[in-house]
Design a protein around this motif. Structure first.
Motif, mmCIF file in Angstrom:
data_model
loop_
_atom_site.group_PDB
_atom_site.id
_atom_site.type_symbol
_atom_site.label_atom_id
_atom_site.label_comp_id
_atom_site.label_asym_id
_atom_site.label_seq_id
_atom_site.Cartn_x
_atom_site.Cartn_y
_atom_site.Cartn_z
ATOM 1 N N ILE A 6 0.761 -0.974 -0.102
ATOM 2 C CA ILE A 6 -0.053 0.124 0.029
ATOM 3 C C ILE A 6 0.740 1.274 -0.154
ATOM 4 O O ILE A 6 0.425 2.175 -0.651
ATOM 5 C CB ILE A 6 -0.950 -0.081 1.344
ATOM 6 N N ILE A 7 2.102 0.932 0.830
ATOM 7 C CA ILE A 7 2.924 2.324 0.634
ATOM 8 C C ILE A 7 3.999 2.292 -0.295
ATOM 9 O O ILE A 7 4.980 2.806 -0.185
ATOM 10 C CB ILE A 7 3.537 2.355 2.078
ATOM 11 N N GLY A 8 3.683 1.293 -1.415
ATOM 12 C CA GLY A 8 4.686 1.290 -2.473
ATOM 13 C C GLY A 8 5.901 0.246 -2.235
ATOM 14 O O GLY A 8 6.767 0.280 -3.124
ATOM 15 N N ILE A 9 5.798 -0.366 -1.173
ATOM 16 C CA ILE A 9 7.080 -1.384 -1.004
ATOM 17 C C ILE A 9 6.339 -2.769 -1.390
ATOM 18 O O ILE A 9 5.644 -3.487 -0.377
ATOM 19 C CB ILE A 9 7.477 -1.384 0.273
ATOM 20 N N ARG A 10 6.615 -3.345 -2.643
ATOM 21 C CA ARG A 10 6.186 -4.726 -2.807
ATOM 22 C C ARG A 10 7.363 -5.679 -2.469
ATOM 23 O O ARG A 10 8.528 -5.460 -2.931
ATOM 24 C CB ARG A 10 6.040 -4.864 -4.521
ATOM 25 N N VAL A 11 7.088 -6.913 -1.759
ATOM 26 C CA VAL A 11 7.717 -7.684 -1.334
ATOM 27 C C VAL A 11 7.199 -9.322 -1.447
ATOM 28 O O VAL A 11 6.164 -9.361 -1.540
ATOM 29 C CB VAL A 11 8.020 -7.736 0.458
ATOM 30 N N GLU A 12 8.317 -10.075 -2.093
ATOM 31 C CA GLU A 12 8.034 -11.501 -2.342
ATOM 32 C C GLU A 12 7.251 -12.247 -0.720
ATOM 33 O O GLU A 12 7.344 -11.780 0.045
ATOM 34 C CB GLU A 12 9.149 -12.135 -2.697
ATOM 35 N N LEU A 13 6.451 -13.096 -1.227
ATOM 36 C CA LEU A 13 5.782 -13.738 0.231
ATOM 37 C C LEU A 13 7.038 -14.325 0.970
ATOM 38 O O LEU A 13 6.750 -14.040 2.301
ATOM 39 C CB LEU A 13 5.105 -14.962 -0.402
#
Length: 216
Positions: free
Chosen positions: A78-85
């Motif tokens: 939501i704040i622009g930080i995409r992380v892998e599972l």
């Protein structure tokens, strides 16, 4: 097609156990490093550091692990930080572990007799040397049973990763139960695998504790 629970299904469960062990080790390592820093802040003479460390500990001890995992995995994008599972799970478990280990180690540090610290000061040892050579080795001995107990709980806590889609031990059991329609066999096997993972931790802890007590 319904399958019978056999050796291939057992191998699938053991493959899931591999991820359970890796998650537990990574979370304990990173959580332990962060937890030690928080414990040192919690026992420092700097009041703001103690307050912030207390808030940190209360945050992670006072909220469910599942919520913490959800916030990391679903909240960061939501704040622009995409992380892998995988990374999200390690991060969430590490933060959770750090909060509990910090409090365990805080109590152990404060349980070291004050005379030990005063003697180290009298010898001219600085803060880092006092903690590294005098306080922390004794605190480690004191905290060992509680630390291992938390490690066992952390291993079992990784089962929540199944809710986010990772095929670890519990998720592997769920899949095999759905395929074989033999839940008793499957979950008994899963329970035995968890037991096989946790039992060595307890045994090693007991042996190490006896050795440390003998040296003490």
């Amino acid at each position: 097609m319904i399958r019978t629970f056999g050796f291939p299904e057992l191998l699938f469960i053991l493959d899931g156990a591999k991820w359970t062990v890796l998650m537990s080790l990574a979370a304990f390592l990173f959580g332990g490093l962060l937890g030690l820093l928080v414990a040192l802040a919690r026992t420092s003479k700097i009041r703001p550091a103690r307050f912030l460390a207390l808030c940190y500990i209360q945050l992670f001890q006072g909220t469910p692990l599942l919520i913490q995992l959800f916030i990391v995995y679903f909240g960061l994008p939501i704040i622009g930080i995409r992380v892998e599972l995988w990374l999200a799970l390690i991060t969430g478990l590490s933060l959770h572990a750090s909060g509990f280990l910090a409090e365990i180690w805080r109590g152990s540090i404060q349980a070291v007799p004050e005379g030990q610290t005063e003697a180290a000061r009298a010898l001219g040892l600085g803060y880092i040397s006092r903690m590294r050579d005098v306080v922390l080795p004794q605190a480690f001995r004191i905290s060992l049973p509680a630390t291992v107990g938390f490690m066992v709980n952390l291993v079992k806590g990784t089962a929540l990763a199944a809710l986010l889609g990772l095929t670890e031990l519990t998720r592997a059991g769920q899949l095999m139960s759905n395929i074989t329609f033999e839940p008793l066999k499957v979950y008994a096997t899963v329970g035995l695998v968890y037991f096989a993972i946790c039992l060595p931790l307890t045994l090693v802890s007991s042996r190490l504790e006896r050795r440390l007590n003998a040296r003490g």
